[in-house]
Design an enzyme around this catalytic site. Sequence first.
Site, PDB file in Angstrom:
ATOM      1  N   CYS A  22      21.789  84.621  -8.618  1.00  0.00           N
ATOM      2  CA  CYS A  22      23.289  84.902  -9.106  1.00  0.00           C
ATOM      3  C   CYS A  22      23.697  83.951  -8.400  1.00  0.00           C
ATOM      4  CB  CYS A  22      22.727  86.149  -8.137  1.00  0.00           C
ATOM      5  SG  CYS A  22      24.404  86.928  -8.359  1.00  0.00           S
ATOM      6  N   CYS A  25      25.396  86.156  -4.933  1.00  0.00           N
ATOM      7  CA  CYS A  25      24.335  86.343  -4.354  1.00  0.00           C
ATOM      8  C   CYS A  25      24.258  85.593  -2.856  1.00  0.00           C
ATOM      9  CB  CYS A  25      23.303  87.084  -4.514  1.00  0.00           C
ATOM     10  SG  CYS A  25      22.991  88.275  -5.235  1.00  0.00           S
TER      11      CYS A  25
END
Length: 257
Positions: A22, A25
């Site tokens: 991600c 993230c």
Amino acid sequence: MIKNVLSDGSSPQLIKGHAPWCPACKQIQADWEDLGKSSRELGIHVGKIDVTREPGLSGRFFVTTLPTIYHAKEGAFRKYHGARMLEDFQSFIKEKKWEAVESISGWKSPSSVVMSGMASLFQLSVWIRQMHSYLTETLGIPAWGSYIIFAVATLVTGLILGLFLVLIADCICPPKRQQKYEVTAEIVEAEDEDSEELDKREQDPSEWETHGSGAEDENYVPSAKHSEDESAFEDDQPASDSDADGGPRKRIIHDDC
């Protein structure tokens, strides 16, 4: 630490759901690690969940977007929607901004029974995917063969569960068999009596006709009203020709005398 999150601990906790692939993230990774270093000063616990390795926790917290951050305290869970910088995280804890956020209640709460079942479904899905990979890659079974194996296993499991539920239902609510047998016996006896009567009529029909006519004669009683109606009907009838002729003849003879 994640297990302590689901308990009713008094210390606030921040949990982040992330994935290694991600991009968002990865952007907050450094700030999240700095927050973990200052967790003792803030009096909180900081944790993270890798949804690729912990599918059960991903289902329990119902992680649909990445990253997903939860604040937990005393069994109450609140979803964090603020900015994702270190200062924002610290002010969220120091100023107790989490008190203004509505907690997740009902079946959506990660500590509820429904979400526990959701976690089990996520774990089952991962196990099925791993088994499919093992059958196709390690054992060399074609993909359609793996699908047939899972279909048969699903049918067998459904039959076993259905039989188990039927047994439980019979134990909890047993059927009323005695009453059913009594009603059935009465019906059979009535049918036997009817069949015997029909056999007797077929064997000696004249006797049944005699009994039937006698019963009709005995039961037949003419009513007084019926006789009165008949007499009234006779009075209303016009006189016949002979009566009409006989009347004048008698009067003529009487006049001559």
